[in-house]
Design a protein around this motif. Structure first.
Motif, short mmCIF file in Angstrom:
data_model
loop_
_atom_site.label_atom_id
_atom_site.label_comp_id
_atom_site.label_asym_id
_atom_site.label_seq_id
_atom_site.Cartn_x
_atom_site.Cartn_y
_atom_site.Cartn_z
N LEU A 72 5.31 0.63 -0.19
CA LEU A 72 5.67 -1.20 0.47
C LEU A 72 3.82 -0.92 1.00
O LEU A 72 3.90 -2.24 1.01
N LYS A 73 4.42 -0.07 2.08
CA LYS A 73 2.63 -0.02 2.20
C LYS A 73 1.65 -0.45 1.45
O LYS A 73 0.24 -0.73 1.42
N ARG A 74 1.40 0.65 0.27
CA ARG A 74 0.72 0.23 -0.31
C ARG A 74 0.24 -1.44 -1.57
O ARG A 74 -0.54 -2.55 -1.28
N ALA A 75 1.54 -2.48 -1.42
CA ALA A 75 1.76 -2.91 -2.13
C ALA A 75 0.73 -4.39 -1.13
O ALA A 75 0.14 -5.29 -1.77
N TYR A 76 1.19 -4.23 0.26
CA TYR A 76 0.70 -5.25 1.37
C TYR A 76 -0.24 -4.34 2.36
O TYR A 76 -0.63 -5.32 2.90
N ALA A 77 -1.50 -3.39 1.30
CA ALA A 77 -2.09 -3.32 2.51
C ALA A 77 -3.37 -3.39 2.97
O ALA A 77 -3.56 -3.78 3.27
N ALA A 78 -3.89 -4.64 1.72
CA ALA A 78 -4.54 -5.62 2.20
C ALA A 78 -4.24 -6.92 2.30
O ALA A 78 -4.80 -7.55 3.12
N LEU A 79 -2.52 -7.24 3.02
CA LEU A 79 -2.71 -9.03 4.10
C LEU A 79 -2.88 -7.66 4.80
O LEU A 79 -2.80 -6.72 5.69
N PRO A 80 -3.18 -9.40 5.35
CA PRO A 80 -3.64 -9.17 7.37
C PRO A 80 -2.35 -8.79 8.21
O PRO A 80 -0.96 -8.80 7.45
N ASP A 81 -2.67 -8.23 9.52
CA ASP A 81 -0.95 -8.31 10.11
C ASP A 81 -0.81 -8.72 9.89
O ASP A 81 0.84 -9.02 10.73
N SER A 82 -1.14 -10.24 10.51
CA SER A 82 -0.56 -11.61 11.01
C SER A 82 0.26 -12.02 10.18
O SER A 82 1.04 -13.06 10.30
N ILE A 83 0.59 -11.54 8.38
CA ILE A 83 1.40 -11.80 7.33
C ILE A 83 2.53 -11.36 8.02
O ILE A 83 2.62 -10.51 7.19
N PRO A 84 3.29 -12.11 7.89
CA PRO A 84 4.83 -10.10 7.55
C PRO A 84 5.79 -11.06 6.83
O PRO A 84 5.44 -12.01 5.26
N ILE A 85 6.46 -10.07 5.86
CA ILE A 85 7.31 -9.61 4.90
C ILE A 85 9.04 -9.54 5.81
O ILE A 85 9.34 -8.69 6.75
N GLU A 105 8.69 -1.88 11.42
CA GLU A 105 7.94 -3.21 11.06
C GLU A 105 8.21 -4.00 12.02
O GLU A 105 8.06 -5.44 12.30
N LEU A 106 10.61 -4.07 12.08
CA LEU A 106 10.80 -5.46 12.84
C LEU A 106 10.57 -5.47 14.18
O LEU A 106 10.57 -6.19 14.52
N GLU A 107 10.51 -4.03 14.87
CA GLU A 107 9.76 -4.33 16.49
C GLU A 107 8.63 -4.79 16.34
O GLU A 107 8.41 -5.21 17.36
N SER A 108 7.69 -4.69 15.65
CA SER A 108 6.33 -5.31 15.83
C SER A 108 6.46 -6.57 15.22
O SER A 108 5.53 -7.19 15.84
N GLY A 109 6.95 -6.69 14.74
CA GLY A 109 7.32 -8.74 14.33
C GLY A 109 7.24 -9.08 12.96
O GLY A 109 6.46 -10.13 12.71
N SER A 110 6.49 -7.38 12.12
CA SER A 110 5.73 -8.04 11.14
C SER A 110 7.04 -7.72 10.00
O SER A 110 6.16 -8.27 8.53
N ALA A 111 7.98 -8.09 10.29
CA ALA A 111 8.58 -7.67 9.08
C ALA A 111 10.51 -8.39 9.57
O ALA A 111 11.02 -8.56 11.13
N SER A 112 11.14 -9.01 8.47
CA SER A 112 12.47 -9.55 9.17
C SER A 112 13.49 -8.61 8.04
O SER A 112 13.19 -8.81 6.44
N VAL A 113 14.79 -8.57 7.67
CA VAL A 113 15.80 -7.81 6.91
C VAL A 113 16.69 -9.00 6.60
O VAL A 113 17.71 -9.66 7.86
N MET A 114 17.05 -9.66 5.36
CA MET A 114 18.23 -10.58 5.34
C MET A 114 19.10 -9.42 4.15
O MET A 114 18.72 -8.13 3.58
N LEU A 115 20.27 -9.89 4.43
CA LEU A 115 21.10 -9.31 2.81
C LEU A 115 20.71 -9.98 1.98
O LEU A 115 21.16 -10.99 1.08
N HIS A 116 20.94 -8.38 0.73
CA HIS A 116 20.76 -8.40 -1.02
C HIS A 116 21.67 -7.92 -1.40
O HIS A 116 21.79 -7.19 -1.75
#
Length: 288
Positions: A21-34, A76-87
């Motif tokens: 996951l880290k490698r996938a989004y390493a080039a994204l700015p920190d302001s873009i959440p997943i 990532e959740l605590e920093s606001g950089s992510a959210s979690v959904m049920l899949h």
């Protein structure tokens, strides 16, 4: 114009390496959440999200047994950089279809999976993402009964044929026709491929806003796979930008194993940032 842009990443589960996951989004700015669509108890089934030696069998694997992944997602959740959904619940593909088409006890699966993820991450789960983007009538009803928002299509298939459903479908059809890329013949051909053959890679413009059906809001995502043309996806982003509305890009983290996919993904993000005016948000913000 500004439009809300969310990135939805499907399939994180017990077998997921957080370093991937880290490698996938390493080039994204920190302001873009997943926004991660998480599988709580992945079962044995054929999918690139789990090892081949686990494609067969009856065992299920709870995600919290992967302590490194849970630590990463919590951070990532605590920093606001992510959210979690049920899949889904176990994401198993049955002979008759994916989990929320051919599975049983769907209401119980939602309740158990939702409660489990809420306890693991100490959050409220607000959104359900159907495995393989597919619902049976019973599967969709189970989601609605749990008052969950979902990403789906405003189709009358597998729904009660109420005036609300038929009106929303008609409005969506008119929108698709108004924003078609070709003439009437091309539109009819694309519509047949999209609905009857379930080919989601064709260009069928999606309304860039939520709609409420069966009591809860829904939104149509735009999927991107390893083989998709990004021209179609750029056009969807342009429509959302034009209407100052909403856009959700649905991907899978394991698609980044392809260098071509990685290049196309970042080309899309750079195009949005340089040519359009996106506000990158978590998935739940699309429903606000």
């Amino acid at each position: 114009m500004t439009f809300d842009f969310a990135i939805r990443d499907d399939d994180p589960n017990y077998f997921t390496d957080p370093n991937e996951l880290k490698r996938a989004y390493a080039a994204l700015p920190d302001s873009i959440p997943i926004s991660f669509a998480v599988v709580p108890f992945h079962g044995c089934t054929k999918t690139p999200a789990i090892p081949e030696d686990r494609w067969e069998g009856d065992k299920e694997f709870p995600i919290d047994a992967n302590e490194e992944l849970i630590a990463y997602l919590r951070e990532e959740l605590e920093s606001g950089s992510a959210s979690v959904m049920l899949h889904g619940y176990n994401h198993v593909k049955y002979a008759d279809g994916p989990e929320f088409v051919a599975g049983d006890n769907l209401y119980n699966r939602i309740q158990k999976g939702r409660e489990y993820l809420e306890n693991v991450f100490n959050i409220d789960i607000e959104i359900f993402v159907p495995p393989n983007n597919s619902f049976s009538r019973a599967g969709l009803k189970a989601v609605k009964d749990e008052s969950l928002r979902t990403f789906y299509y405003p189709t009358p298939l597998n729904r009660p044929k109420t005036p609300e459903v038929l009106t929303t479908f008609g409005q969506d059809l008119v929108f698709k026709y108004r924003h078609r890329s070709g003439g009437l013949f091309e539109f009819v051909s694309a519509a047949d491929s999209f609905w009857r053959q379930e080919n989601r890679s064709v260009f069928m413009p999606v309304q860039p806003w939520t709609y409420t059906l069966q009591g809860e809001p829904e939104l149509t995502c735009v999927s991107m796979t390893r083989t998709d043309s990004i021209k179609r996806i750029k056009r969807q982003m342009e429509i959302a930008d034009y209407y100052d509305a909403k856009f959700c890009l649905a991907i899978h983290y394991h698609a980044f194993r392809s260098a071509t996919f990685r290049s196309s993904f970042y080309e899309l993000i750079n195009y949005a940032r340089s040519e359009l005016d996106p506000r990158f948000v978590r998935a739940e913000e699309l429903f606000e």
